[in-house]
Scaffold this active site. Structure first.
Site, PDB file in Angstrom:
ATOM      1  N   LYS A 108       0.824  -1.218   0.000  1.00  6.49           N
ATOM      2  CA  LYS A 108       0.000   0.000   0.000  1.00  6.49           C
ATOM      3  C   LYS A 108       0.852   1.259   0.000  1.00  6.49           C
ATOM      4  O   LYS A 108       0.341   2.342  -0.273  1.00  6.49           O
ATOM      5  CB  LYS A 108      -0.943  -0.001   1.207  1.00  6.49           C
ATOM      6  CG  LYS A 108      -2.123  -0.946   1.048  1.00  6.49           C
ATOM      7  CD  LYS A 108      -3.082  -0.851   2.215  1.00  6.49           C
ATOM      8  CE  LYS A 108      -4.294  -1.754   1.993  1.00  6.49           C
ATOM      9  NZ  LYS A 108      -5.231  -1.702   3.153  1.00  6.49           N
ATOM     10  N   ASP A 188      -7.299 -10.855   8.722  1.00  8.00           N
ATOM     11  CA  ASP A 188      -7.296  -9.476   8.222  1.00  8.00           C
ATOM     12  C   ASP A 188      -8.720  -8.975   8.017  1.00  8.00           C
ATOM     13  O   ASP A 188      -9.051  -7.829   8.360  1.00  8.00           O
ATOM     14  CB  ASP A 188      -6.511  -9.417   6.908  1.00  8.00           C
ATOM     15  CG  ASP A 188      -6.358  -8.004   6.378  1.00  8.00           C
ATOM     16  OD1 ASP A 188      -6.125  -7.079   7.190  1.00  8.00           O
ATOM     17  OD2 ASP A 188      -6.440  -7.806   5.151  1.00  8.00           O
TER      18      ASP A 188
END
Length: 255
Positions: A108, A188
């Site tokens: 990211k 997650d």
């Protein structure tokens, strides 16, 4: 010119043993090699620790861009380790998961803020950009031949694959998805649902468990979902303990 006298071999001292001398020399060589091997391993371990810490800080920088607490990646490490043990995996694999899983979203760092932090749904073009983070992370982590970082690269590449084949980046299905990716996908998902995000409030634990159940066999491996649900109280307590104690990277990457 007179001939030079021929040197005579020196007679060994009384009681001298060539075999004993050779054995002693060999012992010294082995000891030296052992010491060199240990020093080499210690140096490699130090380099690996430094590499790991740098990548964790890079992961934390990525996480801060999407989560203003930065604790998400630490929770993922401990939850992945616990879930691996609950699935019957050995301690070595579980420990590796604790160390590797926090780097799952390091890619990211390469996603623009206008996409990463956009409130509301992404356009198809923005979604395509966002989805690149899995491959970016795998590329960053996969440059190392160290087993830990190879596992982390595997996690980064596969934690958005879906059990029914609808995920990315490769559209893997079922057990073609590595176990590491299937475990991190579940923890997650649950942890992210219970976090406040820039585009939505946090879901309750109860609702997050319901949503996880709804995706059993679709997004996620049914066996892993079942084990998570069976141990939900323990896993939630672990998450809350991480939030209370705020362990740092030293604890996370310890033996």
């Amino acid at each position: 010119m007179s001939a030079r006298p021929v040197s005579q071999p020196v007679a060994p001292r009384r009681g001298y043993s060539f075999e004993a001398a050779a054995a002693a020399q060999m012992e010294r060589i082995v000891a030296d090699l052992g010491r060199m091997y240990q020093e080499r391993n210690e140096a490699l371990q130090e380099v690996t620790r430094a590499h790991h810490e740098a990548l964790l800080h890079l992961s934390l920088a990525s996480d801060f861009r999407d989560d203003d607490t930065g604790v998400h990646i630490v929770r993922i490490g401990y939850l992945a380790e616990a879930l691996a043990l609950m699935l019957g995996e050995d301690d070595k694999f579980a420990t590796m998961m604790r160390k590797a899983a926090p780097m799952h979203d390091v890619g990211k760092i390469g996603i623009p803020d206008e996409v990463l932090k956009k409130p509301g749904p992404l356009t198809p073009a923005e979604r395509e950009i966002m989805n690149r983070h899995a491959s970016i992370g795998a590329e960053i982590l996969g440059r190392s031949r160290v087993a830990l970082f190879q596992l982390a690269a595997e996690v980064a590449r596969t934690h958005h694959e879906r059990y029914n084949g609808s995920g990315y980046p490769a559209g893997l299905r079922g057990e073609d998805i590595p176990l590491s990716g299937r475990i991190v996908a579940v923890v997650d998902y649950f942890d992210a649902l219970t976090m406040r995000r820039c585009y939505r409030p946090a879901f309750s634990d109860e609702r997050a468990l319901e949503m996880l159940t709804e995706q059993r066999g679709a997004m996620f491996d049914p066996r892993i979902v079942d084990v998570f649900l069976e141990n939900a109280a323990e896993l939630i307590e672990l998450r809350d303990r991480v939030n209370r104690t705020q362990p740092g990277f030293a604890e996370l990457v310890g033996a």
